[in-house]
Write a protein that holds these residues in place. Structure first.
Motif, mmCIF file in Angstrom:
data_model
loop_
_atom_site.group_PDB
_atom_site.id
_atom_site.type_symbol
_atom_site.label_atom_id
_atom_site.label_comp_id
_atom_site.label_asym_id
_atom_site.label_seq_id
_atom_site.Cartn_x
_atom_site.Cartn_y
_atom_site.Cartn_z
ATOM 1 N N TYR A 218 33.261 48.141 18.819
ATOM 2 C CA TYR A 218 33.203 49.142 17.738
ATOM 3 C C TYR A 218 34.524 49.894 17.655
ATOM 4 O O TYR A 218 35.084 50.098 16.572
ATOM 5 N N ARG A 219 35.017 50.326 18.800
ATOM 6 C CA ARG A 219 36.302 51.027 18.828
ATOM 7 C C ARG A 219 37.427 50.111 18.357
ATOM 8 O O ARG A 219 38.313 50.524 17.597
ATOM 9 N N ASP A 220 37.397 48.871 18.805
ATOM 10 C CA ASP A 220 38.469 47.930 18.475
ATOM 11 C C ASP A 220 38.532 47.680 16.975
ATOM 12 O O ASP A 220 39.621 47.654 16.378
ATOM 13 N N VAL A 221 37.381 47.506 16.346
ATOM 14 C CA VAL A 221 37.333 47.263 14.903
ATOM 15 C C VAL A 221 37.893 48.468 14.144
ATOM 16 O O VAL A 221 38.669 48.310 13.188
ATOM 17 N N ASN A 222 37.547 49.665 14.573
ATOM 18 C CA ASN A 222 38.028 50.858 13.885
ATOM 19 C C ASN A 222 39.518 51.096 14.116
ATOM 20 O O ASN A 222 40.233 51.549 13.213
ATOM 21 N N ILE A 223 40.003 50.792 15.302
ATOM 22 C CA ILE A 223 41.440 50.894 15.552
ATOM 23 C C ILE A 223 42.191 49.859 14.721
ATOM 24 O O ILE A 223 43.279 50.135 14.193
ATOM 25 N N VAL A 269 40.026 43.654 25.934
ATOM 26 C CA VAL A 269 39.447 42.468 26.583
ATOM 27 C C VAL A 269 38.028 42.186 26.105
ATOM 28 O O VAL A 269 37.681 41.064 25.723
ATOM 29 N N ASP A 270 37.181 43.210 26.117
ATOM 30 C CA ASP A 270 35.746 43.007 25.951
ATOM 31 C C ASP A 270 35.333 42.311 24.651
ATOM 32 O O ASP A 270 34.401 41.493 24.669
ATOM 33 N N PRO A 271 35.967 42.605 23.501
ATOM 34 C CA PRO A 271 35.535 41.912 22.280
ATOM 35 C C PRO A 271 35.625 40.397 22.379
ATOM 36 O O PRO A 271 34.826 39.684 21.755
ATOM 37 N N TRP A 272 36.585 39.915 23.164
ATOM 38 C CA TRP A 272 36.709 38.459 23.308
ATOM 39 C C TRP A 272 35.487 37.855 23.988
ATOM 40 O O TRP A 272 35.152 36.693 23.740
ATOM 41 N N PHE A 273 34.792 38.630 24.833
ATOM 42 C CA PHE A 273 33.591 38.113 25.478
ATOM 43 C C PHE A 273 32.481 37.882 24.449
ATOM 44 O O PHE A 273 31.688 36.949 24.567
ATOM 45 N N ILE A 274 32.420 38.757 23.431
ATOM 46 C CA ILE A 274 31.449 38.547 22.354
ATOM 47 C C ILE A 274 31.842 37.330 21.534
ATOM 48 O O ILE A 274 31.000 36.494 21.179
ATOM 49 N N VAL A 275 33.119 37.219 21.228
ATOM 50 C CA VAL A 275 33.603 36.068 20.462
ATOM 51 C C VAL A 275 33.292 34.771 21.198
ATOM 52 O O VAL A 275 32.843 33.782 20.597
ATOM 53 N N ARG A 289 40.449 41.859 16.697
ATOM 54 C CA ARG A 289 41.253 41.557 17.883
ATOM 55 C C ARG A 289 42.611 40.980 17.483
ATOM 56 O O ARG A 289 43.652 41.318 18.057
ATOM 57 N N GLU A 290 42.613 40.109 16.491
ATOM 58 C CA GLU A 290 43.864 39.489 16.059
ATOM 59 C C GLU A 290 44.790 40.512 15.408
ATOM 60 O O GLU A 290 46.018 40.472 15.610
ATOM 61 N N VAL A 291 44.221 41.435 14.638
ATOM 62 C CA VAL A 291 45.034 42.498 14.037
ATOM 63 C C VAL A 291 45.684 43.346 15.130
ATOM 64 O O VAL A 291 46.891 43.618 15.107
ATOM 65 N N ASN A 292 44.903 43.750 16.100
ATOM 66 C CA ASN A 292 45.435 44.612 17.150
ATOM 67 C C ASN A 292 46.398 43.885 18.074
ATOM 68 O O ASN A 292 47.369 44.467 18.565
ATOM 69 N N ASP A 293 46.130 42.611 18.320
ATOM 70 C CA ASP A 293 47.046 41.824 19.148
ATOM 71 C C ASP A 293 48.376 41.568 18.451
ATOM 72 O O ASP A 293 49.396 41.352 19.103
#
Length: 418
Positions: A218-223, A269-275, A289-293
């Motif tokens: 959730y945090r990653d998507v909003n960032i 890291v954690d979002p990749w575990f869902i992916v 994740r790709e945007v932030n990376d």
């Protein structure tokens, strides 16, 4: 008073050591286990090997009272808390080798009735994986009492604390406890009740694992939304900090602040575990994740563009290496990646690094002859391009308004604070 009197905490890092300390100061006899002898030696003399407010006082107090000690060998205990790293592999699947190593240390000491808690942030099924390995190593035991065998009580209780506030949030935050069985969940809740004043919510292990991943995703998507806005705003000539400030005046809008990327042991890291668990269904999570990376590459290109405006001898100041402000944690830090990328692309350019919370450069920057760690006055003074990557207090308090003839790249919005 908990029925559990002795706890072994496996892994004395940013989560394991605070957990060990908070249990110890609340009357539990705790043995911390770590593979790093230097960490073990530090703890045994009441010292803390990393920066975390209030942790040193807890550790020193617990050690002096004889409630906390450290070793490299796993001991027998009533309960085991596994707080080891769970990095991802090159294909973004979870590396469970540290969990496996912890299980191999625990298994010989089990007699049945012990509580084993996995705190490490893990993909769905990791707690079951740990249990299956323990039973494989100890076929005389079971996870549910089947066939009359003695039972190991296995649960997952993910950490959900903020670096820099760990000792406060360990006590005040709600916790999620997911048991392989209800008995395991109840016993884990009883143990955490020793220090946790927040609500302790019971679920099954897989849901508890997923809850932690969802919180960080959730945090990653909003960032990612904020980071994408910053790139769009730069392209069309808008001040992204003013844009977000204005938009957030809407009563139902709360856009987060952009940065140079996303770091730390959780959100990066954690979002990749869902992916990895549902690759075809997690399209938005993957895209975030790709945007932030990709954001560190955008920052790097900004630095290269500004550097091209100055003479060939111009130097670069990089302000901050930690993944967030006022801590020394460099795990998955985009700032380290940006600096290493620049050092590799600019072998003839001196890069002056400011990171007030560390005493030496991280391994990723060792070996670059023209990368040096120094204080902020020296770094900014001699550099033509100044890149703000972390909003440490030492960076925020610097008088950037007095600088002339320099290019300033502010990825944290420090210069836009009214």
């Amino acid at each position: 008073m908990s029925k559990i009197q002795t706890v072994a905490v496996i892994g004395l890092g940013y989560i394991g050591l605070p957990t060990a300390a908070i249990l110890a100061v609340n009357g539990i006899d705790v043995v911390g286990v770590d593979v790093n002898q230097k960490t073990v030696d530090a703890v045994n003399v009441g010292q803390v090997p990393f920066v975390e407010p209030d942790l040193a006082a807890h550790v020193a107090g617990a050690v002096s009272q004889g409630k906390l000690k450290a070793t490299t060998d796993t001991p027998a205990a009533d309960a085991y808390i596994v707080a080891v790293p769970t990095p991802f592999n090159e294909d973004h699947t979870a590396d469970l080798s540290y969990i496996d190593a912890a299980a191999k240390g625990i298994a010989p000491h089990l007699n049945g009735g012990e509580l084993v808690i996995l705190e490490s942030t893990s993909p769905p099924g990791a707690t079951q994986h740990l249990g299956d390995l323990l039973v494989e190593l100890r076929p005389d035991l079971s996870l549910d009492g089947s066939n009359g065998k003695a039972t190991i009580l296995l649960a997952h209780c993910p950490e959900r604390v903020l670096p820099g506030r760990v000792m406060i949030e360990l006590v005040t935050n709600d916790r999620i406890v997911g048991g392989i069985t209800r008995e395991a969940a109840d016993m884990a809740k009883e143990l955490y009740s020793v220090f946790c004043q927040g609500e302790i919510l019971i679920s099954d292990a897989k849901t508890a694992e997923m809850a932690k991943l969802v919180e960080n995703s959730y945090r990653d998507v909003n960032i990612a939304f904020a980071n994408e806005l910053s790139i769009i705003s730069d392209k069309i000539g808008i001040d992204v900090w003013e844009l977000i400030r204005l938009a957030n005046h809407h009563p139902r809008v709360n856009i987060l602040q952009p940065g140079p990327g996303v770091g730390g042991h959780c959100i990066a890291v954690d979002p990749w575990f869902i992916v990895a668990a549902a690759p075809n269904e997690s399209k938005l999570i993957r895209q975030a994740r790709e945007v932030n990376d990709s954001k560190p590459h955008w920052v790097r290109d900004r630095v290269l563009a500004e550097l091209s405006k100055h003479d060939p001898e111009a130097e670069v100041a990089v302000l901050g290496l930690a993944f967030k402000a006022n801590i020394d944690d460099l795990r998955e830090s985009p700032s380290v990646g940006i600096t290493a990328d620049l050092a590799g692309r600019l072998p003839k350019t001196r890069i002056n690094v400011v990171e007030p919370h560390v005493n030496s450069l991280p391994i990723a920057l060792v070996g670059y002859d023209r990368v040096a760690l120094m204080d902020i006055d020296a770094a900014v003074g001699r550099s033509k391009v100044v890149v703000i990557l972390v909003d440490h207090e030492a960076v925020k308090s610097f008088n950037f308004a007095s600088l002339t003839g320099k290019s300033l790249i502010d990825t944290r919005g420090i210069l836009n604070v009214a």
